[in-house]
Design an enzyme around this catalytic site. Structure first.
Site, PDB file in Angstrom:
ATOM      1  CE  LYS A   1      33.797  49.770  72.634  1.00 43.55           C
ATOM      2  NZ  LYS A   1      34.454  48.479  72.608  1.00 43.55           N
TER       3      LYS A   1
HETATM    4  C1  LIG Z   1      34.470  46.956  72.454  1.00 39.02           C
HETATM    5  C2  LIG Z   1      34.288  45.973  73.542  1.00 39.02           C
HETATM    6  C3  LIG Z   1      35.230  44.964  73.812  1.00 39.02           C
HETATM    7  C4  LIG Z   1      36.378  44.666  72.902  1.00 39.02           C
HETATM    8  O1  LIG Z   1      37.222  45.759  72.698  1.00 39.02           O
HETATM    9  P1  LIG Z   1      38.331  45.640  71.546  1.00 39.02           P
HETATM   10  O2  LIG Z   1      39.306  46.725  71.895  1.00 39.02           O
HETATM   11  O3  LIG Z   1      37.623  45.895  70.255  1.00 39.02           O
HETATM   12  O4  LIG Z   1      38.936  44.289  71.617  1.00 39.02           O
HETATM   13  C5  LIG Z   1      35.049  44.150  74.909  1.00 39.02           C
HETATM   14  N1  LIG Z   1      33.976  44.296  75.706  1.00 39.02           N
HETATM   15  C6  LIG Z   1      33.030  45.234  75.480  1.00 39.02           C
HETATM   16  C7  LIG Z   1      31.877  45.349  76.426  1.00 39.02           C
HETATM   17  C8  LIG Z   1      33.145  46.087  74.372  1.00 39.02           C
HETATM   18  O5  LIG Z   1      32.194  46.994  74.132  1.00 39.02           O
END
Ligand SMILES: *Cc1c(COP(=O)(O)O)cnc(C)c1O
Length: 380
Positions: free
Chosen positions: A183
């Site tokens: 991210k």
């Molecule tokens: C990555 C992601 C999540 C989940 O994030 P985590 O920290 O891995 O639980 C939820 N929604 C979207 C749109 C994502 O891209």
């Protein structure tokens, strides 16, 4: 040339912080998690509460739990998202009502939300797809009129703006950011629940750690044996090791965003003229985080997306797909008897989309190589 899809930008400060944390010997939730929450609050402008958690999925779950979502409730969710957005609704025994997205932005729209509202609807979870903020003023107004809650899935949106307002600053019930490894900033695994509602923050703090009436850090300050359990909570707290990384990543968040923005601009310029849909650009009031740079091959080219992906990999370029929509996934399709013609936009986007490599340290030569390879493969 080898082009990775993504590489996290981890500096010496993060490494040093983790080493110090290990030497200090306080590994789980403690002073660093508190500091990260404080820094995050400052970053968003100071008037919100921040609850650190071990993933955005956990944060989304805590938000629907705190809102009292239960069996039979309906929650409106985009079809075009990662499964976490919808699965947390199922955790509560509630039903995600999947809706199609806008052709240009791939976000849900106020009109789409309005059409899906029934007597059973309790909330809507907009996703700021790729880092382009959804129409929050519009969605909030529809939700207020209908008396339903709004939880923003801001996993892609650090930082992103809509009409000059930063995501995290809207009057939704909660906004959840992700610090997963790929991210916009990372703590390895991690997330942040942001809210302006002190009651919701309190419930989330209790439920993120077993339903303790006070958190582990308070216990660490003394009298640790003297706690009460007020609910059957979860194990969703963020470790100090992760928070230590996050403190330094957050400081570089804008610099990371500016680098991705520069790369996105270079892609847009270089790819202009190819038979593809380019992503909608932001502007000074609507900053795009550029977490994902996705293109869509126009159907009339006759080039199959999967073939293009293979050809890119053959030339050393790692790409990805965001997303194969939820209606195409076995569980969701079978559980709700979903058909692709209910989601024409998401369905086509799911078949035509390719996400190109983008990460802060990506050199111009790599961007140019991706561009020239796409011209080679799609140019005639
Ligand atoms: C990555 C992601 C999540 C989940 O994030 P985590 O920290 O891995 O639980 C939820 N929604 C979207 C749109 C994502 O891209």
């Amino acid at each position: 040339m080898k082009v990775p899809f993504f590489e996290p930008d981890i500096g010496e400060a993060e490494i040093e912080e983790v080493v110090q944390c290990l030497r200090r010997g306080w590994l789980t939730t403690g002073p660093k998690a508190s500091q990260f929450e404080n820094d995050f609050r400052e970053y968003l402008g100071g008037n919100v509460e921040c609850v650190s958690v071990n993933s955005a999925t956990a944060g989304l779950h805590l938000a629907v739990e705190a809102l009292g979502i239960s069996d039979g409730d309906e929650i409106i969710v985009p079809d075009y998202t990662f499964t976490a957005t919808a699965e947390i609704v199922r955790y509560m025994g509630a039903e995600p009502i999947l809706i199609d997205v806008d052709k240009r932005t791939l976000n849900i729209t106020p009109e789409g939300v309005k059409k899906a509202i029934t007597k059973k609807t309790k909330a809507v979870i907009p996703v700021h797809f790729a880092g382009l903020a959804a129409d929050m003023p519009g969605i909030l107004s529809v939700a207020r009129d209908a008396g339903i809650a709004v939880i923003e899935d801001a996993a892609h949106a650090l930082p992103a703006f809509k009409d000059g307002t930063m995501v995290g600053q809207f009057d939704s019930d909660a906004t959840i950011f992700s610090f997963y490894a790929n991210k916009t900033i990372t703590t390895g695994e991690g997330g942040m629940l942001v809210t302006k509602n002190p009651e919701l923050a309190k419930r989330a703090r209790t439920m993120r750690l077993h339903g303790f009436d006070r958190d582990a850090f308070d216990r660490f300050k003394g009298g640790g044996w003297k706690y009460d359990i007020v609910a059957p909570g979860f194990k969703y707290n963020m470790t100090d090791i992760a928070a230590g990384i996050g403190i330094h990543q957050l400081k570089k968040s804008q610099q990371f965003r500016d680098s991705r923005h520069r790369i996105a601009k270079r892609y847009i310029k270089g790819l202009e003229g190819l038979p593809i849909e380019l992503p909608v650009d932001g502007d000074s009031q609507n900053d795009h985080s550029w977490h994902i740079f996705g293109i869509r091959i126009r159907p009339e080219t006759g080039v199959k997306r999967d073939d293009l992906l293979v050809a890119m990999v053959d030339r050393g370029i790692s790409c990805s797909v965001h997303y194969r929509p939820l209606h195409a996934m076995t569980y969701w399709r079978e559980r709700y008897s979903l058909k692709e013609d209910q989601f024409p936009v998401a369905h086509l986007a799911g078949e035509q989309s390719i996400s190109l490599p983008i990460y802060p340290k990506m050199p111009d030569e790599q961007v140019d190589y991706v561009v020239s390879t796409l011209w080679e493969l799609l140019g005639q």
